[in-house]
Design a protein around this motif. Structure first.
Motif, PDB file in Angstrom:
ATOM      1  N   GLU A  89       0.832  -1.206   0.000  1.00  0.00           N
ATOM      2  CA  GLU A  89       0.000   0.000   0.000  1.00  0.00           C
ATOM      3  C   GLU A  89       0.869   1.260   0.000  1.00  0.00           C
ATOM      4  N   ILE A  90       1.982   1.207   0.714  1.00  0.00           N
ATOM      5  CA  ILE A  90       2.913   2.337   0.695  1.00  0.00           C
ATOM      6  C   ILE A  90       3.444   2.547  -0.712  1.00  0.00           C
ATOM      7  N   GLU A  91       3.783   1.463  -1.378  1.00  0.00           N
ATOM      8  CA  GLU A  91       4.354   1.536  -2.723  1.00  0.00           C
ATOM      9  C   GLU A  91       3.332   2.056  -3.729  1.00  0.00           C
ATOM     10  N   SER A  92       2.100   1.567  -3.648  1.00  0.00           N
ATOM     11  CA  SER A  92       1.085   1.930  -4.638  1.00  0.00           C
ATOM     12  C   SER A  92       0.364   3.231  -4.305  1.00  0.00           C
ATOM     13  N   GLY A  93       0.349   3.586  -3.017  1.00  0.00           N
ATOM     14  CA  GLY A  93      -0.395   4.771  -2.613  1.00  0.00           C
ATOM     15  C   GLY A  93      -1.887   4.544  -2.551  1.00  0.00           C
ATOM     16  N   LYS A  94      -2.309   3.273  -2.590  1.00  0.00           N
ATOM     17  CA  LYS A  94      -3.728   2.953  -2.581  1.00  0.00           C
ATOM     18  C   LYS A  94      -4.000   1.839  -1.560  1.00  0.00           C
TER      19      LYS A  94
END
Length: 217
Positions: free
Chosen positions: A90-95
């Motif tokens: 989630e940190i990587e994708s921002g979602k």
């Protein structure tokens, strides 16, 4: 812990040069980072000492290469992941990849001023009489804990004098490990600068230290 945050007396970093008319925030993202850390801290999943220890655990090379609010953000992300509130993906994708958890304490916009004004007092009922009084000579213990501590390296193993007794307060070393408040007496201790830095000086250094850090002389 003996981490990159404990720079007092360390050589090679040059003098501290205050910035003239320094603004509270140098960029808009810093303002947002500050708000995020406070808002997420209000969820109640950790306390101030746990948050400090999360920042201390940043790898030294990364810590020293990061700005003040970058360090805040890195510590916050560590706590979010460790408490199951967010994933690395989630940190990587921002979602978000899953619905938000329920039963979280949320501070809404109209509550912020009151919450901040209330603060978070750390004073607690004293578990036992204070061991020291103003004028007593003490020496700080030369300890190297692996967890969080408020006894800086430059002050360890040095003789000083009790100046003020502040009552009993939450002991950060215990609180940061989720071992409870463990209230301990808090003192202001005065050291001769020559005692700490090893060179002739009439200057005095003051440090606020908890009773377990001290022993009588």
């Amino acid at each position: 812990m003996n981490g990159p945050q404990d720079l007092g007396g360390m050589m090679g970093f040059g003098p501290v040069v205050p910035e003239t008319d320094e603004p509270v925030f140098h960029a808009e993202w810093e303002r947002r980072a500050f708000a995020l850390v406070l808002a997420i801290g209000a969820l109640g999943r950790w306390n101030l000492d746990i948050a400090r220890h999360a920042r201390e655990r940043i790898p030294p090379a990364t810590y020293l290469a990061s700005s003040y609010y970058e360090i805040w953000l890195r510590g916050m992300i560590t706590l979010l992941k460790e408490n199951g509130l967010i994933t690395a993906e989630e940190i990587e994708s921002g979602k978000p990849s899953a619905p938000a958890q329920g039963n979280l304490r949320i501070v809404k916009g109209d509550m912020v001023e009151g919450v901040l004004a209330k603060g978070g007092p750390s004073s607690r009922p004293s578990p036992a009489p204070a061991l020291y009084k103003p004028g007593d000579k003490v020496r700080t213990r030369n300890i190297h804990p692996t967890g969080h501590t408020r006894l800086p390296r430059y002050a360890r193993g040095h003789a000083g004098e009790i100046v003020t007794v502040h009552g009993a307060h939450v002991f950060p070393d215990s609180s940061s490990q989720r071992k409870g408040d463990d209230p301990q007496w808090l003192y202001t201790v005065r050291f001769a600068a020559s005692e700490v830095w090893g060179r002739p000086s009439r200057d005095k250094i003051h440090a606020d230290l908890w009773e377990p850090y001290l022993e009588a002389l």
